[in-house]
Design an enzyme around this catalytic site. Structure first.
Site, PDB file in Angstrom:
ATOM      1  N   VAL A   1      -4.056  -6.946  -6.494  1.00  0.00           N
ATOM      2  CA  VAL A   1      -4.215  -7.798  -7.683  1.00  0.00           C
ATOM      3  C   VAL A   1      -5.503  -8.596  -7.533  1.00  0.00           C
ATOM      4  O   VAL A   1      -6.036  -8.745  -6.422  1.00  0.00           O
ATOM      5  CB  VAL A   1      -3.010  -8.744  -7.857  1.00  0.00           C
ATOM      6  CG1 VAL A   1      -1.721  -7.962  -8.027  1.00  0.00           C
ATOM      7  CG2 VAL A   1      -2.896  -9.744  -6.697  1.00  0.00           C
TER       8      VAL A   1
ATOM      9  N   ILE B   1       2.114  -3.545  -3.963  1.00  0.00           N
ATOM     10  CA  ILE B   1       1.226  -4.524  -4.586  1.00  0.00           C
ATOM     11  C   ILE B   1       0.546  -5.324  -3.473  1.00  0.00           C
ATOM     12  O   ILE B   1       1.205  -6.045  -2.712  1.00  0.00           O
ATOM     13  CB  ILE B   1       2.018  -5.470  -5.513  1.00  0.00           C
ATOM     14  CG1 ILE B   1       2.826  -4.679  -6.541  1.00  0.00           C
ATOM     15  CG2 ILE B   1       1.061  -6.475  -6.183  1.00  0.00           C
ATOM     16  CD1 ILE B   1       2.016  -3.827  -7.491  1.00  0.00           C
ATOM     17  N   LYS B   2      -0.780  -5.181  -3.381  1.00  0.00           N
ATOM     18  CA  LYS B   2      -1.537  -5.903  -2.348  1.00  0.00           C
ATOM     19  C   LYS B   2      -1.928  -7.275  -2.880  1.00  0.00           C
ATOM     20  O   LYS B   2      -2.514  -7.385  -3.966  1.00  0.00           O
ATOM     21  CB  LYS B   2      -2.821  -5.143  -1.977  1.00  0.00           C
ATOM     22  CG  LYS B   2      -2.597  -3.882  -1.184  1.00  0.00           C
ATOM     23  CD  LYS B   2      -3.910  -3.156  -0.922  1.00  0.00           C
ATOM     24  CE  LYS B   2      -4.695  -3.792   0.184  1.00  0.00           C
ATOM     25  NZ  LYS B   2      -5.921  -3.018   0.500  1.00  0.00           N
ATOM     26  N   ILE B   3      -1.575  -8.303  -2.103  1.00  0.00           N
ATOM     27  CA  ILE B   3      -1.862  -9.682  -2.525  1.00  0.00           C
ATOM     28  C   ILE B   3      -2.439 -10.433  -1.328  1.00  0.00           C
ATOM     29  O   ILE B   3      -1.857 -10.397  -0.241  1.00  0.00           O
ATOM     30  CB  ILE B   3      -0.583 -10.384  -3.007  1.00  0.00           C
ATOM     31  CG1 ILE B   3       0.056  -9.605  -4.169  1.00  0.00           C
ATOM     32  CG2 ILE B   3      -0.889 -11.823  -3.433  1.00  0.00           C
ATOM     33  CD1 ILE B   3       1.384 -10.168  -4.660  1.00  0.00           C
TER      34      ILE B   3
ATOM     35  N   VAL C   1      -2.166  -1.050  -4.301  1.00  0.00           N
ATOM     36  CA  VAL C   1      -3.099  -1.515  -5.345  1.00  0.00           C
ATOM     37  C   VAL C   1      -3.166  -3.038  -5.317  1.00  0.00           C
ATOM     38  O   VAL C   1      -2.127  -3.700  -5.325  1.00  0.00           O
ATOM     39  CB  VAL C   1      -2.649  -1.042  -6.741  1.00  0.00           C
ATOM     40  CG1 VAL C   1      -3.632  -1.515  -7.816  1.00  0.00           C
ATOM     41  CG2 VAL C   1      -2.508   0.480  -6.780  1.00  0.00           C
TER      42      VAL C   1
END
Ligand code: G3P
Length: 227
Positions: free
Chosen positions: A64, A89-91, A62
């Site tokens: 941000v 967490i994809k950043i 998912v």
């Protein structure tokens, strides 16, 4: 190589999970827009499907949207609170993104450094402690001529420097791109549903199967006969 579905469409996810050996789902704001639902409603639907189907060992990535470090961290905390600590967490792999990845990874979060367009970004994301880097294969091919070659370079950088960061190939437009990287042995690939379906929809294969059936029923002189 794990195979993930690069889509937030619950209908696509249900169909692909039922018919193909896949390992999870990746999302991003553009993919959520395509799904056409409010982000958390969409992600609730996806995790709700996994829970109802008893699917436990899936990967969910998912992304941000904040562009400042504090905002990225706040979003990561909200996402993990809602979907569990196994959520990736994809950043984006930009200055602030690598700073946030470094903090979050040190706190035990699974992180995916995304929007990787070159090997130096991937190298720095690996040094920042990212769990995965996500090189955009087809976009790199469009920009530089050979996206596969850049992934080979990233693979060598991580292997030759004993870096534990994994490679999640993304942005695929052809089956050869997928199998080239499966042959290399990257850790995962996230592929649009239509391309996953295309992996088992070959006209020549379908014709061969049809001929087997025709020949069998000619032999048995009964269209309903089976072994
Ligand atoms: O995860 C990134 C991927 O969705 C980008 O794909 O086809 O927009 O380059 P594409």
């Amino acid at each position: 190589m794990k195979l993930l579905i690069d889509s937030a469409s619950i209908d696509d996810i249900r169909h692909v999970y039922k018919n193909y050996p896949v390992d999870g789902v990746t999302t991003n704001p553009s993919i959520l827009l395509k799904a056409g639902k409010e982000p958390y409603e969409c992600l609730d639907e996806i995790t709700g499907y996994f829970n109802a189907a008893g699917i436990k060992d899936y990967e969910l990535h998912v992304q941000v949207i904040s562009t400042d470090v504090k905002g990225m961290i706040d979003e990561a905390e909200r996402i993990v609170k809602r979907y569990g600590k196994e959520t990736y967490i994809k950043i984006p792999a930009v200055v602030e993104g690598l700073y946030a990845i470094n903090i979050l990874s040190a706190q035990g979060y699974h992180t995916t450094a995304t929007a990787i367009y070159n090997a130096h970004q991937a190298y720095l994301a690996g040094k920042a402690g990212a769990t995965y880097v996500a090189p955009y294969v087809n976009r790199m091919t469009n920009l530089y001529g050979d996206g596969i070659e850049i992934v080979y370079q990233i693979f060598a950088i991580f292997a030759n420097n004993n870096m534990s960061t994994k490679i999640l190939g993304a942005s695929f437009k052809t089956l050869d791109q997928i199998t080239d990287l499966a042959e290399l042995g990257i850790d995962a690939a996230t592929v649009p549903p239509e391309l996953i379906k295309k992996m088992l929809d070959d006209k020549d294969v379908n014709d061969a199967v049809a001929k087997f059936n025709d020949d069998f029923h000619k032999l048995c002189k009964d269209d309903k006969a089976t072994m």
